[in-house]
Motif scaffolding. Structure first.
Motif, mmCIF file in Angstrom:
data_model
loop_
_atom_site.group_PDB
_atom_site.id
_atom_site.type_symbol
_atom_site.label_atom_id
_atom_site.label_comp_id
_atom_site.label_asym_id
_atom_site.label_seq_id
_atom_site.Cartn_x
_atom_site.Cartn_y
_atom_site.Cartn_z
ATOM 1 N N GLN A 98 -15.961 1.894 -74.774
ATOM 2 C CA GLN A 98 -17.361 1.542 -75.891
ATOM 3 C C GLN A 98 -16.587 1.877 -77.059
ATOM 4 O OE1 GLN A 98 -20.488 0.758 -74.998
ATOM 5 N NE2 GLN A 98 -20.255 0.243 -77.246
ATOM 6 N N ILE A 99 -15.912 2.852 -77.480
ATOM 7 C CA ILE A 99 -15.419 2.989 -78.667
ATOM 8 C C ILE A 99 -14.474 1.727 -79.315
ATOM 9 C CG2 ILE A 99 -13.416 4.426 -79.960
ATOM 10 C CD1 ILE A 99 -14.532 6.905 -78.464
ATOM 11 N N LEU A 100 -13.551 1.159 -78.223
ATOM 12 C CA LEU A 100 -12.755 0.053 -78.467
ATOM 13 C C LEU A 100 -13.621 -1.122 -78.820
ATOM 14 C CD1 LEU A 100 -9.990 -1.015 -78.563
ATOM 15 C CD2 LEU A 100 -9.924 -1.372 -76.291
ATOM 16 N N ASP A 101 -14.698 -1.461 -78.123
ATOM 17 C CA ASP A 101 -15.774 -2.354 -78.366
ATOM 18 C C ASP A 101 -16.413 -2.196 -79.571
ATOM 19 O OD1 ASP A 101 -15.071 -3.679 -75.788
ATOM 20 O OD2 ASP A 101 -16.916 -2.792 -75.049
ATOM 21 N N ASN A 102 -16.557 -1.243 -80.088
ATOM 22 C CA ASN A 102 -17.323 -0.881 -81.369
ATOM 23 C C ASN A 102 -16.415 -1.023 -82.391
ATOM 24 O OD1 ASN A 102 -19.469 0.048 -80.111
ATOM 25 N ND2 ASN A 102 -19.190 2.159 -80.454
#
Length: 192
Positions: free
Chosen positions: A18-22
């Protein structure tokens, strides 16, 4: 690292994805990527990137950038779960760590992206761990998030030490001692 138990690999993996997608979805991500991959003659490293077999900046930089992003996302996910920046300094392979340095040199972009996404980007040289091992915690978290890490860049710590030894011998043979940390070249005499 402290004595607290680190979060389960699947917990870290879910948060890291999720962090990477954000981060990738941030409007300044393209500028961050371009700036991180902009190497000039000022960027030199004798013991980080050169441990990659047949290293070639132009072809290796983009895939290594992706690995650096994943490493920062994993560290941010561990921080999110523990609230402890020392615990979040999980073991990262040397070439991947070297790329994170190039990424973090884009300080203003990193700070703005982190602020907008809510990610806490963790990296402190005197706290970092470059003793990555294929059977370790970082590998387990990575595999849970994205599958097997590319062995080209996620080199085991012992292999990095072996390759650094080879590089040190080669550098010493041309007068670059301590793996490029000193030399005795007299440029004025060499210019004659």
């Amino acid at each position: 690292m402290s004595q607290i138990e680190l979060p389960a690999a699947d917990v870290v993996a879910d948060a890291a994805k999720q962090i990477l997608d954000n981060i990738k979805g941030d409007p300044e991500f393209p500028a961050f990527r371009a700036a991180s991959l902009e190497y000039s003659e000022d960027w030199q490293c004798f013991t980080g990137f050169p441990v990659v077999e047949r290293w070639h900046l132009e072809t290796d930089a983009a895939p290594l950038f992706e690995e650096g992003l994943r490493a920062l996302a994993l560290k941010a996910a561990v921080y999110e779960a523990t609230g402890d920046d020392q615990d979040a300094e999980i073991a990262i392979a040397v070439p991947v760590d070297e790329m994170t340095h190039a990424m973090l040199a884009q300080a203003q972009l990193v700070m703005r992206i982190a602020a907008r996404t809510g990610a806490v980007i963790i990296h402190q040289t005197d706290q970092e761990h470059t003793d990555y091992r294929a059977d370790g915690y970082t590998n387990a978290c990575y595999r849970a998030a994205w599958g097997e890490p590319p062995a080209r860049y996620w080199l085991d710590h012992e292999e990095v030490k072996r390759r650094r030894g080879m590089l040190a011998d080669l550098y010493a043979s041309i007068g670059m001692d301590r793996s490029g940390r000193e030399h005795s070249i007299d440029f004025a005499a060499a210019a004659v």
